[in-house]
Design an enzyme around this catalytic site. Structure first.
Site, short mmCIF file in Angstrom:
data_model
loop_
_atom_site.label_atom_id
_atom_site.label_comp_id
_atom_site.label_asym_id
_atom_site.label_seq_id
_atom_site.Cartn_x
_atom_site.Cartn_y
_atom_site.Cartn_z
N ASN A 50 20.17 40.96 70.28
CA ASN A 50 20.05 39.65 69.65
C ASN A 50 18.65 39.03 69.74
OD1 ASN A 50 20.16 39.07 72.32
ND2 ASN A 50 21.93 37.72 72.24
N LYS A 68 13.09 40.82 72.61
CA LYS A 68 13.83 42.00 73.07
C LYS A 68 13.47 43.24 72.25
CE LYS A 68 17.80 39.34 74.85
NZ LYS A 68 19.30 39.28 74.90
N TYR A 79 18.88 40.70 85.01
CA TYR A 79 20.20 40.23 84.57
C TYR A 79 21.24 40.30 85.69
CZ TYR A 79 19.01 39.68 79.61
OH TYR A 79 18.49 39.24 78.41
N GLU A 102 13.16 33.23 86.65
CA GLU A 102 12.86 34.24 85.62
C GLU A 102 11.35 34.35 85.37
OE1 GLU A 102 17.10 33.81 83.25
OE2 GLU A 102 15.25 33.25 82.22
N HIS A 150 15.57 36.36 74.38
CA HIS A 150 16.18 35.75 75.57
C HIS A 150 15.54 34.39 75.78
CE1 HIS A 150 17.44 35.09 79.73
NE2 HIS A 150 16.21 34.66 79.92
P1 ADP Z 1 22.19 34.17 76.12
O1 ADP Z 1 21.18 35.28 75.98
O2 ADP Z 1 22.42 33.47 74.80
O3 ADP Z 1 21.87 33.19 77.23
P2 ADP Z 1 24.26 35.26 77.87
O4 ADP Z 1 23.44 34.74 79.01
O5 ADP Z 1 25.70 34.87 77.82
O6 ADP Z 1 23.61 34.84 76.46
O7 ADP Z 1 24.21 36.84 77.83
C1 ADP Z 1 23.00 37.53 78.11
C2 ADP Z 1 22.82 38.61 77.10
O8 ADP Z 1 23.86 39.58 77.27
C3 ADP Z 1 22.95 38.20 75.62
O9 ADP Z 1 21.77 37.64 75.10
C4 ADP Z 1 23.28 39.52 74.97
O10 ADP Z 1 22.12 40.35 74.82
C5 ADP Z 1 24.20 40.15 76.01
N1 ADP Z 1 25.61 39.84 75.73
C6 ADP Z 1 26.25 38.66 75.91
N2 ADP Z 1 27.54 38.74 75.55
C7 ADP Z 1 27.73 40.01 75.11
C8 ADP Z 1 28.86 40.73 74.61
N3 ADP Z 1 30.05 40.15 74.46
N4 ADP Z 1 28.69 42.03 74.28
C9 ADP Z 1 27.49 42.64 74.43
N5 ADP Z 1 26.37 42.02 74.91
C10 ADP Z 1 26.49 40.72 75.24
MG MG Z 2 21.82 33.50 79.25
#
Ligand code: ADP
Ligand code: MG
Length: 139
Positions: A114, A11, A51, A128, A117
């Site tokens: 974070n 990212k 997304y 994807e 992905h």
């Molecule tokens: P992951 O990437 O671990 O699969 P999710 O699919 O739940 O997590 O969420 C997609 C992305 O959305 C996360 O990687 C993060 O960048 C963002 N995200 C998830 N939850 C939050 C939150 N509470 N606040 C802000 N951004 C979030």
């Molecule tokens: Mg996810």
């Protein structure tokens, strides 16, 4: 277990930190092979399409703004049980909860920014990978 493919994205926070090479080295050290890879800068529309499953979430605007804020590296990875293996290497979504040594523990700043992905299931991995790569680009 079986050979699977999964989509990883390095990212914008992680590309800005200069840890593309470290993340790729980790994937390879863990037995995941790069099938296809490119550096892209997503438009807001491309990030929203990627997304779309999260469109109703309160963080959707923040997420798609972040993902279109700078370049990403999109990578199709292949290996034994690759989807779960990549999720294990990544660590929990929230870096505060990510296990020691995981990519998010090492490189992520926040639950939103974070670092990486990873696809969460075979069906989403296929969708994807096809979102960013043509079949002829996967080797
Ligand atoms: P992951 O990437 O671990 O699969 P999710 O699919 O739940 O997590 O969420 C997609 C992305 O959305 C996360 O990687 C993060 O960048 C963002 N995200 C998830 N939850 C939050 C939150 N509470 N606040 C802000 N951004 C979030
Ligand atoms: Mg996810």
């Amino acid at each position: 277990m079986a050979i699977q493919r999964t989509l990883s994205i390095i990212k914008p926070d992680a590309t800005a930190k200069g840890v593309i090479g470290a993340i790729l080295a980790r994937f390879e050290a863990e037995g995941l092979r790069v099938c296809a890879m490119k550096k892209i800068h997503m438009s807001r529309e491309v990030a929203e399409g990627f997304y779309a499953v999260h469109a109703a979430r309160p963080f959707f605007g923040e997420l798609t703004e972040f993902m279109s804020s700078g370049p990403c590296v999109v990578i199709a990875l292949e290996g034994e049980d690759a989807i779960a293996a990549n999720r294990r290497i990544m660590g929990a979504t929230n870096p505060a909860e990510a296990a020691e040594g995981t990519l998010r523990a090492l490189y992520a700043d926040s639950i939103g920014e974070n670092a990486v992905h990873g696809s969460d299931a075979p069906e989403t991995a296929a969708v994807e990978i096809a979102y960013f790569f043509a079949g002829t680009e996967l080797h």
